[in-house]
Enzyme design. Structure first.
Site, PDB file in Angstrom:
ATOM      1  N   GLY A  92       0.814  -1.210   0.000  1.00 57.33           N
ATOM      2  CA  GLY A  92       0.000   0.000   0.000  1.00 57.33           C
ATOM      3  C   GLY A  92       0.847   1.259   0.000  1.00 57.33           C
ATOM      4  O   GLY A  92       1.728   1.420   0.848  1.00 57.33           O
TER       5      GLY A  92
ATOM      6  N   GLY B 201      -0.294   4.484   0.281  1.00 60.10           N
ATOM      7  CA  GLY B 201      -1.026   5.644   0.774  1.00 60.10           C
ATOM      8  C   GLY B 201      -0.130   6.503   1.641  1.00 60.10           C
ATOM      9  O   GLY B 201       1.103   6.435   1.571  1.00 60.10           O
ATOM     10  N   PHE B 202      -0.732   7.315   2.489  1.00 61.01           N
ATOM     11  CA  PHE B 202       0.057   8.228   3.322  1.00 61.01           C
ATOM     12  C   PHE B 202       1.004   7.477   4.248  1.00 61.01           C
ATOM     13  O   PHE B 202       2.182   7.816   4.362  1.00 61.01           O
ATOM     14  CB  PHE B 202      -0.875   9.129   4.139  1.00 61.01           C
ATOM     15  CG  PHE B 202      -1.600  10.147   3.319  1.00 61.01           C
ATOM     16  CD1 PHE B 202      -0.949  11.269   2.842  1.00 61.01           C
ATOM     17  CD2 PHE B 202      -2.934   9.981   3.002  1.00 61.01           C
ATOM     18  CE1 PHE B 202      -1.611  12.211   2.072  1.00 61.01           C
ATOM     19  CE2 PHE B 202      -3.611  10.919   2.238  1.00 61.01           C
ATOM     20  CZ  PHE B 202      -2.947  12.028   1.764  1.00 61.01           C
ATOM     21  N   GLY B 203       0.513   6.447   4.931  1.00 57.68           N
ATOM     22  CA  GLY B 203       1.370   5.693   5.829  1.00 57.68           C
ATOM     23  C   GLY B 203       2.383   4.852   5.096  1.00 57.68           C
ATOM     24  O   GLY B 203       3.555   4.781   5.479  1.00 57.68           O
TER      25      GLY B 203
ATOM     26  N   VAL C 213      -2.045  -7.801  -4.101  1.00 54.90           N
ATOM     27  CA  VAL C 213      -1.790  -8.794  -3.050  1.00 54.90           C
ATOM     28  C   VAL C 213      -3.065  -9.584  -2.793  1.00 54.90           C
ATOM     29  O   VAL C 213      -4.154  -9.011  -2.662  1.00 54.90           O
ATOM     30  CB  VAL C 213      -1.305  -8.101  -1.768  1.00 54.90           C
ATOM     31  CG1 VAL C 213      -1.226  -9.087  -0.609  1.00 54.90           C
ATOM     32  CG2 VAL C 213       0.053  -7.453  -2.000  1.00 54.90           C
TER      33      VAL C 213
ATOM     34  N   GLU D 284     -18.528  17.990   2.610  1.00 54.58           N
ATOM     35  CA  GLU D 284     -17.767  18.666   1.560  1.00 54.58           C
ATOM     36  C   GLU D 284     -18.382  18.436   0.191  1.00 54.58           C
ATOM     37  O   GLU D 284     -18.467  19.359  -0.635  1.00 54.58           O
ATOM     38  CB  GLU D 284     -16.314  18.194   1.614  1.00 54.58           C
ATOM     39  CG  GLU D 284     -15.589  18.710   2.851  1.00 54.58           C
ATOM     40  CD  GLU D 284     -14.226  18.078   3.091  1.00 54.58           C
ATOM     41  OE1 GLU D 284     -13.391  18.709   3.769  1.00 54.58           O
ATOM     42  OE2 GLU D 284     -14.000  16.952   2.617  1.00 54.58           O
TER      43      GLU D 284
ATOM     44  N   ASP E 141      -5.860   3.120   7.751  1.00 52.96           N
ATOM     45  CA  ASP E 141      -7.246   2.658   7.796  1.00 52.96           C
ATOM     46  C   ASP E 141      -7.350   1.154   7.972  1.00 52.96           C
ATOM     47  O   ASP E 141      -8.444   0.629   8.189  1.00 52.96           O
ATOM     48  CB  ASP E 141      -7.969   3.056   6.500  1.00 52.96           C
ATOM     49  CG  ASP E 141      -8.201   4.553   6.396  1.00 52.96           C
ATOM     50  OD1 ASP E 141      -8.194   5.220   7.433  1.00 52.96           O
ATOM     51  OD2 ASP E 141      -8.382   5.048   5.265  1.00 52.96           O
TER      52      ASP E 141
ATOM     53  N   ALA F 126      -5.291  11.283   7.202  1.00 55.04           N
ATOM     54  CA  ALA F 126      -3.928  11.257   6.671  1.00 55.04           C
ATOM     55  C   ALA F 126      -2.855  11.525   7.736  1.00 55.04           C
ATOM     56  O   ALA F 126      -1.857  10.798   7.783  1.00 55.04           O
ATOM     57  CB  ALA F 126      -3.811  12.268   5.529  1.00 55.04           C
TER      58      ALA F 126
END
Length: 427
Positions: free
Chosen positions: A18, A20-22, A86, A178, A307, A323
């Site tokens: 992954g 993403g941010f992490g 995966v 939003e 997440d 995030a």
């Protein structure tokens, strides 16, 4: 056969699933460590998810909030990026399994696999009420929103036209709020000069929330302000009423049917199947229950972040799936891997909440910094500056800043492109 073996055998093999941010934060903080890193993602880009709704509502282009993963890591010779999906983890033999039958050996595994929208046992609703987690989701929603106005322009039946001009957002968290605010301003400020047979200002934007208030994670006063701000730009806010049916022609809530041709799901998420891969404990949303150091119980060589997991913060409440939290967890994992390689015991993860932000239309926002709470225009400027700061690259920062200033000054959104097909009927 295994992939990514052209590495020094002495290097500690770290596989990250992954980007993403992490997932991206971990390799950045492992620079100069004696490791060989393999980063796997089923997409070739890193996505700035907090602004995904602006792609869906024609405010930004896809290229302004996403970057190729290989480009971001091009200077890191110890990092191999793989475009792959995966399918599982063989923890006994320390291998990550890919859907094409390949496998990746690891010494340390980091699961940063994210989440998807959840329909609370009603997955059959997804075709009618898509969620918003990927670029594909955003462009699909943008198409549905813009095509609704185009079809309404040609529709002569008043009831069908009204249904086409009704937009329902289910869930009043930050994404739902939003989306509702931006769609309302798109119809009210941007589109009116473009159409001849319809008045886009007559479009209905309906926000439905099962709970008692919008932005439930914010303090009561900011939640009340957000609701009033939404209503001031024409959003109909329905609280305390759960949706019980989603269909091609609308929704049912509290026994009432609302005719609408555009539905958007923003009511919940479900974690990736990481817990199933490991046969590990998870909460109702499928999030892995991890130890204080972010390792999976019984698997000290497997970390999970973002997440994918549920873990309590200093206040005893679950760390939010945002995030900044994922980035903090990515940094912690990098520090823990370094500590392990040095023969030290890593410290437990400690989350530091930097604040919560949500935009309401193009000139209003709410911000909760804990002791400091902001609302209105000043909060909108801070919200914008914060998001621009976290974008990657000067070009993207300038591009997004110019787009927002243009929207702010001229009520024009330049990304109003209908893609993924022609003028045929959708949905």
């Amino acid at each position: 056969m295994t992939t990514g073996q052209a590495r020094p055998t002495a290097a500690h093999r770290v596989v990250i699933v992954g980007a993403g941010f992490g997932g991206l934060e971990t390799p950045h903080l492992l620079a100069a460590a004696p490791v060989a890193i393999t980063l796997v993602d089923r997409r070739n880009h890193h996505l700035f998810q907090p602004l995904l709704y602006q792609v869906a509502t024609a405010s930004l282009a896809t290229s302004e909030i996403a970057w190729p993963i290989r480009y971001l890591l091009r200077d890191r010779r110890e990092v191999t990026t793989l475009f792959a999906t995966v399918s599982g983890v063989d923890a006994a033999n320390k291998r990550v399994l890919l859907d094409d039958g390949d496998a990746l050996p690891y010494d340390t595994l980091v699961l940063a696999t994210g989440a998807r929208h959840a329909y609370f046992g009603h997955d059959e609703w997804e075709p009618f009420a898509p969620g918003l987690k990927t670029l594909e989701d955003a462009t699909t929603l943008r198409r549905r929103i813009l095509v609704a106005f185009e079809r309404a322009e040609r529709e002569h039946d008043p009831e069908r036209r009204a249904a086409l001009l009704t937009f329902v957002i289910i869930g009043a968290g930050p994404t739902g709020v939003e989306l509702a605010g931006t769609i309302a301003e798109l119809a009210r400020d941007t589109l009116p000069p473009d159409f001849r047979n319809i008045d886009t200002q007559q479009a209905r934007v309906v926000l439905i929330e099962a709970g008692p208030r919008v932005l439930a994670g914010f303090p009561d006063d900011l939640s009340a302000y957000a609701q009033a701000a939404l209503q001031s730009i024409g959003v109909e806010v329905i609280l305390g009423q759960a949706v019980t049916e989603c269909a091609a022609d609308g929704v049912v809530y509290s026994g009432k049917r609302l005719q609408a041709r555009t539905l958007i799901w923003a009511a919940g998420v479900r974690a990736s199947p990481a817990a199933e891969w490991l046969g590990a404990a998870a909460d109702r949303a499928g999030r892995l229950q991890v130890l204080p150091d972010l390792t999976v119980p019984g698997h000290p060589d497997i970390f999970a972040i973002g997440d994918t997991i549920v873990i309590a913060g200093p206040d005893g409440q679950p760390v939010p799936g945002i995030a900044p939290a994922a980035k903090q967890q990515g940094r912690h994992v990098a520090a823990a891997i370094k500590a392990h390689l040095a023969g030290e015991v890593p410290a437990p993860f400690r989350y530091r909440h930097a604040g919560s932000l949500a935009q309401i239309g193009k000139r209003k926002a709410v911000i909760d910094f804990g002791t400091i709470k902001l609302r209105g225009t000043i909060a909108w400027w801070i919200w914008g500056i914060a998001h621009i700061y976290f974008l990657i690259g000067l070009r993207n920062r300038l591009s997004v800043a110019i787009s927002w200033l243009w929207i702010h000054a001229r009520d024009q959104r330049a990304a109003r492109l209908i893609t993924q097909g022609s003028s045929k009927v959708v949905g």
